[in-house]
Design an enzyme around this catalytic site. Structure first.
Site, short mmCIF file in Angstrom:
data_model
loop_
_atom_site.label_atom_id
_atom_site.label_comp_id
_atom_site.label_asym_id
_atom_site.label_seq_id
_atom_site.Cartn_x
_atom_site.Cartn_y
_atom_site.Cartn_z
N ASP A 62 -9.78 -9.32 -3.27
CA ASP A 62 -10.41 -9.68 -4.65
C ASP A 62 -10.08 -8.43 -5.63
O ASP A 62 -10.61 -7.28 -5.40
CB ASP A 62 -11.99 -9.81 -4.15
CG ASP A 62 -12.84 -9.95 -5.62
OD1 ASP A 62 -12.22 -10.63 -6.43
OD2 ASP A 62 -14.07 -9.54 -5.46
N ASP A 113 -9.80 -11.45 -12.47
CA ASP A 113 -10.63 -11.68 -11.36
C ASP A 113 -9.96 -12.82 -10.65
O ASP A 113 -9.91 -13.70 -10.85
CB ASP A 113 -12.20 -12.11 -11.95
CG ASP A 113 -13.15 -11.98 -10.39
OD1 ASP A 113 -12.61 -11.73 -9.65
OD2 ASP A 113 -14.32 -12.51 -11.00
#
Length: 400
Positions: A272, A98
């Site tokens: 992201d 992440d």
């Protein structure tokens, strides 16, 4: 936090776009990857999960407070994970990769096993992600990413509660360090794994390169630079945006055009890996839907087009710095082999561009998720305060 089959800043400067990177290591060792699928949880879909994440990121106080080496990433439906060892001898954990969060933690599924290298800090940790959270205790321990990526005394969270995490053991957070502020008691922030690899001299530049492939294949995360064997162009860089709240993350400025028509004027957003789709501001999304002729599918929450509409689909151009990155028609559709995994029909054609949930002007008007990153190599460079992109052999692939 993430649905089962779907998941799936920093310093501000004013630099112009830069060309090829000096960050390079030709023979970066990797870990073996494993691809696996997961059952959908709580009847959630990828749109709902992504939008909840985006809305949390648009409120940064919520998400923050409530030489190179590589290791491989595996695709779990729409989730990329890596096998990470913690302790000595190491217990292996499956962690989500992440770039939109920075705490590394374990214990959601596989229990944390204390060894001789485990040190309890006595501090509590709590992080909210928008559609999930975790809380527990903070430890220091040895973290092994690969044989040449070993970090002693890494700060990690050990979850006692992790609602929404049923597809992985936790997260390997490789976002900006500032995102850890206020998450651990009695300390201002905690160093990320990238921080520690840099500070202990394992890597000479605090940067990570991310390589994915379309259709849920394997990927590679490179620490200290990028893997030039995975790119087919130079890496072009842009400075991190100064616009909040995008500046809290790996934020950049870009505009988007469908064919020759601009649907999103130059604005700030983020890159992201933790977001599955490509999310754009509502006003831009409406223009995209109108231009493609797509209809909203109630089962998946995705836009759906016919075969004839797919044949007429135009390139979606992401204008970043002085470079335009063209997402081909095939790159704009969900892998048809995975339709059933998101509750869709095997014969339908779904689009990966969706509504972020608010009109442009919020300071975070788009998220280039891994539907974008599967087509372009990305480099997240803390040392030089920039993000870079390059084409790969998958940029023009027709595998979806």
């Amino acid at each position: 936090m993430f649905p089962s089959k779907a998941l799936l800043s920093i310093l501000l400067i004013a630099l112009s776009t830069v060309g090829a990177s000096p960050l390079r290591r030709e023979a970066a060792p990797t870990l073996a990857f494993t691809a696996r699928m997961n059952a959908r949880a709580n009847n959630a879909n990828i749109v709902e999960a992504d939008r909840a994440r985006a809305q949390a990121m648009q409120r940064p106080t919520i998400s923050k407070r409530a030489s190179s080496s590589s290791f491989s990433i595996a695709s779990s439906g729409t989730v990329y994970t890596a096998q990470v060892g913690v302790g000595s001898p190491a217990t292996q954990y499956t962690l989500l990769i992440d770039t939109g969060s920075s705490n590394t933690w374990v214990g959601a599924k596989t229990p944390y096993k204390q060894t001789s290298t485990s040190v309890a800090t006595g501090n509590s940790v709590s992080v909210e992600y928008g559609s999930g959270s975790f809380s527990g205790e903070e430890y220091l321990d040895t973290v092994t990413l690969s044989s040449d990526l070993v970090i002693t005394g890494q700060s990690i969270g050990v979850a006692s509660s992790a609602p929404g995490f049923n597809i992985a053991d936790g997260i390997l957070g490789v976002g900006p360090t500032d995102l850890t502020q206020g998450t651990v008691s009695n300390v201002a922030s905690v160093p990320t794994v990238t921080d520690n690899l840099y500070s202990n001299g394992t890597i000479s530049t605090e940067a990570i390169g991310v390589y994915f492939v379309p259709g849920g294949g394997a990927g590679e995360l490179t620490f200290g630079g990028f893997d030039s064997s995975k790119t087919t162009s130079s890496v072009n860089y842009v400075p991190l945006t100064t616009t909040s709240p995008s500046s809290e993350y790996w934020g950049i400025d870009q505009s988007i055009a469908y064919g020759n028509s601009t649907i999103l004027s130059a604005t700030a957003g983020i890159v992201d890996t933790g977001t599955t789709l490509i999310l754009i501001a509502t006003d831009a999304f409406n223009k995209y839907q109108s231009a493609t002729g797509a209809t909203l599918d109630s089962n998946t929450g995705l836009l759906m087009i016919t075969s004839d509409q797919y044949a007429n689909l135009q390139t979606l151009n992401f204008n970043i710095g002085s470079t335009s990155y063209g997402l081909t028609p095939n790159g704009q559709i969900w892998p048809r082999s995975l339709n059933s995994d998101i509750g869709g029909s095997s014969n339908n054609i779904y689009l990966v561009v969706n509504d972020i949930g608010s009109n442009s002007g919020t300071g975070l008007d788009f998220i280039n998720g891994y539907s974008f990153l599967q087509r372009f190599y990305s480099v997240f460079d803390t040392t030089n305060h920039q993000v870079g992109f390059a084409t790969t052999s998958s940029t023009s692939a027709v595998s979806n």
